[in-house]
Design an enzyme around this catalytic site. Structure first.
Site, PDB file in Angstrom:
ATOM      1  N   LYS A 171      -1.359   4.388 -17.478  1.00 19.56           N
ATOM      2  CA  LYS A 171      -1.110   3.005 -17.082  1.00 19.56           C
ATOM      3  C   LYS A 171      -2.424   2.327 -16.690  1.00 19.56           C
ATOM      4  O   LYS A 171      -2.991   2.581 -15.627  1.00 19.56           O
ATOM      5  CB  LYS A 171      -0.139   2.976 -15.883  1.00 19.56           C
ATOM      6  CG  LYS A 171       0.230   1.570 -15.462  1.00 19.56           C
ATOM      7  CD  LYS A 171      -0.211   1.346 -14.026  1.00 19.56           C
ATOM      8  CE  LYS A 171      -0.122  -0.076 -13.556  1.00 19.56           C
ATOM      9  NZ  LYS A 171      -0.926  -1.060 -14.272  1.00 19.56           N
ATOM     10  N   GLY A 224      -8.697   3.242  -7.770  1.00 17.83           N
ATOM     11  CA  GLY A 224      -8.292   1.890  -7.376  1.00 17.83           C
ATOM     12  C   GLY A 224      -8.495   1.691  -5.893  1.00 17.83           C
ATOM     13  O   GLY A 224      -9.371   2.329  -5.290  1.00 17.83           O
ATOM     14  N   SER A 225      -7.675   0.842  -5.310  1.00 16.09           N
ATOM     15  CA  SER A 225      -7.897   0.474  -3.914  1.00 16.09           C
ATOM     16  C   SER A 225      -7.369   1.555  -2.964  1.00 16.09           C
ATOM     17  O   SER A 225      -6.522   2.377  -3.333  1.00 16.09           O
ATOM     18  CB  SER A 225      -7.195  -0.846  -3.626  1.00 16.09           C
ATOM     19  OG  SER A 225      -5.811  -0.679  -3.794  1.00 16.09           O
ATOM     20  N   GLY A 229      -4.032   3.927  -3.222  1.00 15.90           N
ATOM     21  CA  GLY A 229      -4.332   5.366  -3.172  1.00 15.90           C
ATOM     22  C   GLY A 229      -3.451   6.084  -2.152  1.00 15.90           C
ATOM     23  O   GLY A 229      -2.966   7.188  -2.400  1.00 15.90           O
ATOM     24  N   GLU A 246      -9.812   8.258  -6.382  1.00 16.85           N
ATOM     25  CA  GLU A 246     -11.129   7.640  -6.203  1.00 16.85           C
ATOM     26  C   GLU A 246     -10.860   6.228  -5.725  1.00 16.85           C
ATOM     27  O   GLU A 246     -10.227   5.446  -6.438  1.00 16.85           O
ATOM     28  CB  GLU A 246     -11.911   7.599  -7.517  1.00 16.85           C
ATOM     29  CG  GLU A 246     -12.463   8.943  -7.952  1.00 16.85           C
ATOM     30  CD  GLU A 246     -13.380   9.596  -6.942  1.00 16.85           C
ATOM     31  OE1 GLU A 246     -13.946   8.886  -6.087  1.00 16.85           O
ATOM     32  OE2 GLU A 246     -13.505  10.829  -6.981  1.00 16.85           O
ATOM     33  N   CYS A 280     -17.300   0.333  -7.614  1.00 11.22           N
ATOM     34  CA  CYS A 280     -17.004   1.105  -6.404  1.00 11.22           C
ATOM     35  C   CYS A 280     -18.293   1.687  -5.831  1.00 11.22           C
ATOM     36  O   CYS A 280     -18.370   1.973  -4.644  1.00 11.22           O
ATOM     37  CB  CYS A 280     -16.003   2.199  -6.706  1.00 11.22           C
ATOM     38  SG  CYS A 280     -16.455   3.134  -8.158  1.00 11.22           S
ATOM     39  N   GLN A 327      -9.512 -12.388  -6.877  1.00 12.27           N
ATOM     40  CA  GLN A 327     -10.713 -11.673  -6.428  1.00 12.27           C
ATOM     41  C   GLN A 327     -11.771 -12.681  -5.939  1.00 12.27           C
ATOM     42  O   GLN A 327     -12.462 -12.438  -4.951  1.00 12.27           O
ATOM     43  CB  GLN A 327     -11.268 -10.809  -7.566  1.00 12.27           C
ATOM     44  CG  GLN A 327     -12.443  -9.936  -7.168  1.00 12.27           C
ATOM     45  CD  GLN A 327     -12.117  -8.895  -6.097  1.00 12.27           C
ATOM     46  OE1 GLN A 327     -11.129  -8.179  -6.202  1.00 12.27           O
ATOM     47  NE2 GLN A 327     -12.940  -8.833  -5.058  1.00 12.27           N
ATOM     48  N   GLU A 379     -14.581  -3.220   2.280  1.00 11.32           N
ATOM     49  CA  GLU A 379     -15.032  -3.393   0.893  1.00 11.32           C
ATOM     50  C   GLU A 379     -14.704  -4.817   0.418  1.00 11.32           C
ATOM     51  O   GLU A 379     -13.565  -5.258   0.495  1.00 11.32           O
ATOM     52  CB  GLU A 379     -14.342  -2.382  -0.003  1.00 11.32           C
ATOM     53  CG  GLU A 379     -14.862  -2.467  -1.418  1.00 11.32           C
ATOM     54  CD  GLU A 379     -14.289  -1.392  -2.310  1.00 11.32           C
ATOM     55  OE1 GLU A 379     -13.058  -1.319  -2.398  1.00 11.32           O
ATOM     56  OE2 GLU A 379     -15.074  -0.650  -2.911  1.00 11.32           O
TER      57      GLU A 379
HETATM   58  P1  NDP Z   1      -5.460  -1.465  -7.189  1.00 14.47           P
HETATM   59  O1  NDP Z   1      -5.271  -0.320  -6.268  1.00 14.47           O
HETATM   60  O2  NDP Z   1      -4.779  -2.719  -6.897  1.00 14.47           O
HETATM   61  O3  NDP Z   1      -4.988  -1.062  -8.657  1.00 14.47           O
HETATM   62  C1  NDP Z   1      -5.376   0.134  -9.273  1.00 14.47           C
HETATM   63  C2  NDP Z   1      -4.268   0.548 -10.214  1.00 14.47           C
HETATM   64  O4  NDP Z   1      -3.116   0.905  -9.457  1.00 14.47           O
HETATM   65  C3  NDP Z   1      -3.833  -0.574 -11.171  1.00 14.47           C
HETATM   66  O5  NDP Z   1      -3.516  -0.026 -12.418  1.00 14.47           O
HETATM   67  C4  NDP Z   1      -2.601  -1.101 -10.468  1.00 14.47           C
HETATM   68  O6  NDP Z   1      -1.692  -1.806 -11.288  1.00 14.47           O
HETATM   69  C5  NDP Z   1      -2.001   0.188  -9.950  1.00 14.47           C
HETATM   70  N1  NDP Z   1      -0.980  -0.001  -8.912  1.00 14.47           N
HETATM   71  C6  NDP Z   1      -0.798  -1.076  -8.093  1.00 14.47           C
HETATM   72  N2  NDP Z   1       0.284  -0.863  -7.303  1.00 14.47           N
HETATM   73  C7  NDP Z   1       0.778   0.364  -7.622  1.00 14.47           C
HETATM   74  C8  NDP Z   1       1.878   1.153  -7.156  1.00 14.47           C
HETATM   75  N3  NDP Z   1       2.712   0.721  -6.203  1.00 14.47           N
HETATM   76  N4  NDP Z   1       2.082   2.364  -7.700  1.00 14.47           N
HETATM   77  C9  NDP Z   1       1.258   2.829  -8.651  1.00 14.47           C
HETATM   78  N5  NDP Z   1       0.229   2.129  -9.169  1.00 14.47           N
HETATM   79  C10 NDP Z   1      -0.028   0.920  -8.647  1.00 14.47           C
HETATM   80  O7  NDP Z   1      -7.022  -1.638  -7.397  1.00 14.47           O
HETATM   81  P2  NDP Z   1      -7.754  -2.719  -8.345  1.00 14.47           P
HETATM   82  O8  NDP Z   1      -7.317  -2.602  -9.748  1.00 14.47           O
HETATM   83  O9  NDP Z   1      -7.622  -4.020  -7.674  1.00 14.47           O
HETATM   84  O10 NDP Z   1      -9.245  -2.176  -8.327  1.00 14.47           O
HETATM   85  C11 NDP Z   1     -10.143  -2.524  -7.355  1.00 14.47           C
HETATM   86  C12 NDP Z   1     -10.240  -1.424  -6.327  1.00 14.47           C
HETATM   87  O11 NDP Z   1     -10.484  -0.164  -6.942  1.00 14.47           O
HETATM   88  C13 NDP Z   1     -11.400  -1.623  -5.395  1.00 14.47           C
HETATM   89  O12 NDP Z   1     -10.962  -1.493  -4.072  1.00 14.47           O
HETATM   90  C14 NDP Z   1     -12.391  -0.516  -5.744  1.00 14.47           C
HETATM   91  O13 NDP Z   1     -13.145  -0.048  -4.707  1.00 14.47           O
HETATM   92  C15 NDP Z   1     -11.530   0.534  -6.283  1.00 14.47           C
HETATM   93  N6  NDP Z   1     -12.263   1.334  -7.269  1.00 14.47           N
HETATM   94  C16 NDP Z   1     -12.712   2.576  -6.929  1.00 14.47           C
HETATM   95  C17 NDP Z   1     -13.434   3.335  -7.803  1.00 14.47           C
HETATM   96  C18 NDP Z   1     -13.886   4.705  -7.452  1.00 14.47           C
HETATM   97  O14 NDP Z   1     -14.180   5.480  -8.341  1.00 14.47           O
HETATM   98  N7  NDP Z   1     -13.966   5.075  -6.186  1.00 14.47           N
HETATM   99  C19 NDP Z   1     -13.777   2.837  -9.144  1.00 14.47           C
HETATM  100  C20 NDP Z   1     -13.245   1.540  -9.411  1.00 14.47           C
HETATM  101  C21 NDP Z   1     -12.512   0.829  -8.496  1.00 14.47           C
HETATM  102  P3  NDP Z   1      -1.848  -3.420 -11.509  1.00 14.47           P
HETATM  103  O15 NDP Z   1      -2.814  -3.531 -12.612  1.00 14.47           O
HETATM  104  O16 NDP Z   1      -0.530  -3.905 -11.883  1.00 14.47           O
HETATM  105  O17 NDP Z   1      -2.319  -3.970 -10.221  1.00 14.47           O
END
Ligand code: NDP
Length: 477
Positions: A171, A224-225, A229, A246, A280, A327, A379
């Protein structure tokens, strides 16, 4: 416009679609991409489960050939895919092509790893007994990715998952489905059997949540966030499944009195602002000792004058737009918070008008910040950074480590003593000396500590820790 459909059990399906919009020009529709429902997601999980027995026993040459062909096609199409990436995410064309090349290299690396699967044979402590330690695939792996690296992050999760014999439900972030669709299409044409890789584009709260709730997803790898997470973690504990996270960062970049000023300024500007600060591993806390502070801030201000913020696809652009309106609001809210907290907005921070309607923000640098301000602790994930003045190296290290995060940590210094001490004592998964905090190799481990990460490392040979499970077999001779 043709709808780019989801891939479930080897069939392209889905008619409910959303538009993928170019953040450099919101009049430009990159494409229409299907949105999976709860039922679609359940069907994708069932398909991955059904495909697992055959794929997990497939020959290593078959897996090698598919991953290698995928690598070759990604690399051959780097300009086109890099352009798609820049168009949907907003990083510059050079960055988009660079990320695409990296994705190709990752598939190439794991194509090689298919041929290097190995175990161990040991004598037992008991006579006439042999012990074999082997690695087996985990099962159905759920892959959930963010928007900021639309091709590299999917690549560094899909390639090892398939290499080690797992099947996948993938996804991507809803905001940037284009590159994900493209690599799934390439993998299918490279010969991947039906059901081995399933693509379910759509909302996290629908598709992602269905994956988290399914007992048939045996492992989840998430980037992701922090908030999402934590949901992944608690749902995974519930199902006793393997998970890898991550998440965010608040990466420090330390500049010492003895630093080479040019090296320090380039590394700091790159860390804070390139890729629009949406990495990130970006640094948004620049910790500077007092002997160099004023010269460093002035030199960063000079350097920022030559930085061009414009359409990601235009030649000469150094920094593209922010990824979307929400954003951008988060970034400008933090700029306001920084002002109210008493930091001084030394450069940038204003919205910019360009030829096309897009989310353009001038890189913002705060000075006179302290490490307890929200702009230093939370962040921001945009082109917004704060300079914190400190007395000496010892204070710089203490401030650098005083954060809930621990992904990447950088230092600019010409002192071997301080560089060595920093490498040993920085509380981060990755340390950079005289280099930006962002920008990593594809063949070595990637990941953080503290609130930034959970579970084993991604990328390189270390990826096998997550994508395999160990078996110990005893045989009487
Ligand atoms: P999000 O956590 O909002 O989204 C990440 C993914 O999770 C997306 O595919 C999102 O779907 C999905 N998601 C959202 N809600 C749920 C849920 N309830 N259950 C399962 N999956 C879900 O992060 P962002 O996409 O906004 O990315 C930015 C964040 O990611 C920043 O905080 C950044 O620091 C972090 N990040 C960390 C990295 C690392 O390696 N440490 C690398 C890159 C980013 P949808 O698209 O629909 O929102």
């Amino acid at each position: 416009m043709t709808i780019h459909q989801n891939l479930i059990a080897g069939e392209w399906v889905g008619s409910d679609a959303i538009r993928n919009i170019n953040p450099s020009n919101t009049d430009d529709v990159v494409g229409e991409y299907a949105r999976a429902s709860v039922e679609d997601t359940k069907a994708a999980i069932a398909a991955a489960k059904a495909a697992f027995p055959a794929w997990s026993r497939s020959g290593i040459l078959e897996r090698h050939a598919i991953l290698r062909k995928t690598a070759d096609e990604i690399l051959a199409r780097k300009d086109e895919l890099g352009r798609l990436l820049s168009r949907e995410e907003g990083k510059t064309l050079a960055e988009g092509i660079g990320e695409t090349v990296r994705a190709g290299q990752i598939f190439d690396f794991f194509a090689g790893e298919c041929l290097r699967l190995a175990g161990e044979v040991l004598p037992s402590v008991r006579p006439n007994i042999g012990v074999e330690i082997t690695r087996e695939p985990v099962g159905v792996v759920g892959i959930i990715t963010p928007w900021n690296f639309p091709i590299a992050i999917p690549a560094w999760k899909i390639a090892p998952a398939l290499c080690y014999g797992n099947t996948v439900v993938f996804k991507p972030a809803e905001l940037v489905p284009g590159c994900s669709w493209a690599i799934v299409d390439i993998l299918v044409r490279a010969g991947l059997p039906k059901g081995v890789l399933n693509l379910v584009m759509g909302k996290g709260s629908v598709v992602g949540q269905t994956m988290l709730d399914s007992p048939d997803v045996h492992a989840i790898t998430f980037t992701g966030s922090t908030g999402t997470g934590k949901r992944v973690a608690s749902a995974s504990v519930e199902h006793n499944r393997k998970y890898q996270l991550e998440m965010g960062g608040k990466n420090p970049f330390v500049v010492l009195d003895d630093a080479d000023l040019t090296v320090a300024v380039e590394a700091a500007v790159n860390s804070a602002f390139f890729s629009t600060g949406q990495r990130c591993t970006a640094s948004s806390r620049v910790i500077v000792t007092e002997g160099i502070h004023d010269r460093f801030v002035a030199a960063v201000g000079e350097r920022l004058k030559s930085v061009v913020v414009d359409d990601a696809l235009k030649a000469g652009t150094h920094i593209g737009p922010v990824v979307d309106e929400s954003q951008l609001k988060q970034d400008t809210d933090y700029i306001e918070i920084g002002r109210q907290e008493g930091a001084k907005l030394a450069f940038g921070g204003e919205l910019l008008k360009r030829d096309t309607p897009g989310f353009y923000l001038a890189p913002a640098l705060f000075t006179e910040a302290t490490n307890d301000m929200r702009i230093s602790r939370e962040e921001i994930f945009g082109p917004v950074a704060a300079v914190i003045r400190v007395k000496d190296y010892e204070e710089a290290l203490a401030v650098a480590n005083h954060t809930p995060f621990g992904l990447s940590s950088g230092i600019a210094t010409t002192s071997l003593k301080h560089a060595t001490h920093f490498k040993r004592n920085a509380e981060a998964g990755m340390v950079m000396v005289n280099l930006p905090t962002a920008g990593v190799d594809f063949h070595v481990p990637f990941g953080g500590r503290k609130g930034s990460s959970h579970g084993s490392r991604e990328q390189g040979r270390y990826a096998n820790e997550f994508y395999t499970t160990v078996k110990t077999a005893y045989t009487l001779a």
